[in-house]
Design a protein around this motif. Structure first.
Motif, PDB file in Angstrom:
ATOM      1  N   ASP A 115      42.889  42.869  32.542  1.00 42.46           N
ATOM      2  CA  ASP A 115      42.391  41.584  32.295  1.00 42.46           C
ATOM      3  C   ASP A 115      42.383  40.985  33.901  1.00 42.46           C
ATOM      4  O   ASP A 115      42.681  41.547  34.623  1.00 42.46           O
ATOM      5  CB  ASP A 115      43.273  40.680  31.728  1.00 42.46           C
ATOM      6  CG  ASP A 115      43.107  40.932  30.212  1.00 42.46           C
ATOM      7  OD1 ASP A 115      44.172  40.582  29.366  1.00 42.46           O
ATOM      8  OD2 ASP A 115      42.134  41.235  29.714  1.00 42.46           O
ATOM      9  N   PRO A 116      41.664  39.674  33.850  1.00 44.01           N
ATOM     10  CA  PRO A 116      41.555  38.960  35.214  1.00 44.01           C
ATOM     11  C   PRO A 116      43.019  38.569  35.689  1.00 44.01           C
ATOM     12  O   PRO A 116      43.875  38.850  35.013  1.00 44.01           O
ATOM     13  CB  PRO A 116      40.730  37.872  34.845  1.00 44.01           C
ATOM     14  CG  PRO A 116      40.179  37.889  33.484  1.00 44.01           C
ATOM     15  CD  PRO A 116      41.225  38.784  32.594  1.00 44.01           C
ATOM     16  N   VAL A 117      43.083  38.195  36.842  1.00 41.36           N
ATOM     17  CA  VAL A 117      43.878  37.784  37.455  1.00 41.36           C
ATOM     18  C   VAL A 117      44.523  36.449  36.998  1.00 41.36           C
ATOM     19  O   VAL A 117      43.840  35.525  36.772  1.00 41.36           O
ATOM     20  CB  VAL A 117      43.993  37.635  39.160  1.00 41.36           C
ATOM     21  CG1 VAL A 117      45.337  37.009  39.863  1.00 41.36           C
ATOM     22  CG2 VAL A 117      43.298  38.827  39.602  1.00 41.36           C
ATOM     23  N   SER A 118      45.729  36.073  36.759  1.00 45.88           N
ATOM     24  CA  SER A 118      46.354  35.050  36.381  1.00 45.88           C
ATOM     25  C   SER A 118      47.294  34.132  37.259  1.00 45.88           C
ATOM     26  O   SER A 118      47.924  34.921  37.974  1.00 45.88           O
ATOM     27  CB  SER A 118      47.285  35.160  35.040  1.00 45.88           C
ATOM     28  OG  SER A 118      46.489  35.774  34.091  1.00 45.88           O
ATOM     29  N   ILE A 119      47.362  33.219  37.386  1.00 48.19           N
ATOM     30  CA  ILE A 119      48.177  32.412  38.188  1.00 48.19           C
ATOM     31  C   ILE A 119      48.869  31.131  37.445  1.00 48.19           C
ATOM     32  O   ILE A 119      48.366  30.554  36.611  1.00 48.19           O
ATOM     33  CB  ILE A 119      47.066  31.626  39.373  1.00 48.19           C
ATOM     34  CG1 ILE A 119      46.300  32.645  40.043  1.00 48.19           C
ATOM     35  CG2 ILE A 119      47.969  30.845  40.236  1.00 48.19           C
ATOM     36  CD1 ILE A 119      45.414  31.952  40.905  1.00 48.19           C
ATOM     37  N   MET A 120      50.242  31.410  37.540  1.00 48.41           N
ATOM     38  CA  MET A 120      50.915  30.331  37.077  1.00 48.41           C
ATOM     39  C   MET A 120      51.946  29.620  37.905  1.00 48.41           C
ATOM     40  O   MET A 120      52.368  30.089  38.939  1.00 48.41           O
ATOM     41  CB  MET A 120      52.114  31.284  36.171  1.00 48.41           C
ATOM     42  CG  MET A 120      51.593  31.836  34.966  1.00 48.41           C
ATOM     43  SD  MET A 120      50.846  33.347  35.224  1.00 48.41           S
ATOM     44  CE  MET A 120      50.892  34.182  33.950  1.00 48.41           C
TER      45      MET A 120
END
Length: 154
Positions: A115-120
């Motif tokens: 999946d794409p990169v996720s930023i939290m």
């Protein structure tokens, strides 16, 4: 910091493996359970950045400080259940959400192998897709020209 993080993210994406990067913006980095380094590695040095990229393949997160150093690796991110978790996204994603909900001045970047990169941050995935929906108060976006006209007549 941006150059270091993007280098690690692109390395993981290129090699098709997931990884998690904790960016700790606290003055003194928090303790995270994992393999702590006695002498943090200066990631501005090419050879240490390459080592960090290799360590990103190990299960667990890389822990980077605001000082641009790798403080630990193979870190376990834990936390309590929060609204907004998505079991379909997997343990890496949900652990990052939980961890950021419970720790301040922390950004977690999750690179999924599929999946794409996720930023939290603060228990929220910043790259969540948002769709504008009309409301009773605003059925269409107001053009800048109209705002300027309204401001001038006030």
């Amino acid at each position: 910091m941006f150059k270091i993080v993007t280098s690690i993210v692109h390395g993981a994406a290129r090699q098709r493996h997931g990884c998690t990067i904790v960016i700790d913006l606290n003055e003194k980095p928090i303790f995270i359970s994992g393999h702590s380094l006695e002498q943090p590695l200066d990631l501005e040095k090419h050879e240490y950045l390459e080592l960090a990229k290799s360590l990103s393949k190990v299960d667990g997160a890389l822990h980077l400080g605001a000082d641009l150093k790798l403080h630990s690796f193979a870190c376990l991110l834990d936390g309590h259940f929060i609204p907004g978790e998505d079991r379909a996204r997997g343990a890496r994603f949900n652990s990052a959400l939980r961890f950021t909900a419970e720790h301040h001045n922390i950004i977690v970047i999750v690179v999924s192998s599929d999946d794409p990169v996720s930023i939290m941050i603060d228990g929220v995935a910043l790259n969540t897709k948002w769709q504008w929906k009309p409301s009773l108060f605003c059925n269409e976006p107001v053009l800048l020209e109209k705002w300027v006209t309204i401001s001038e007549s006030s």
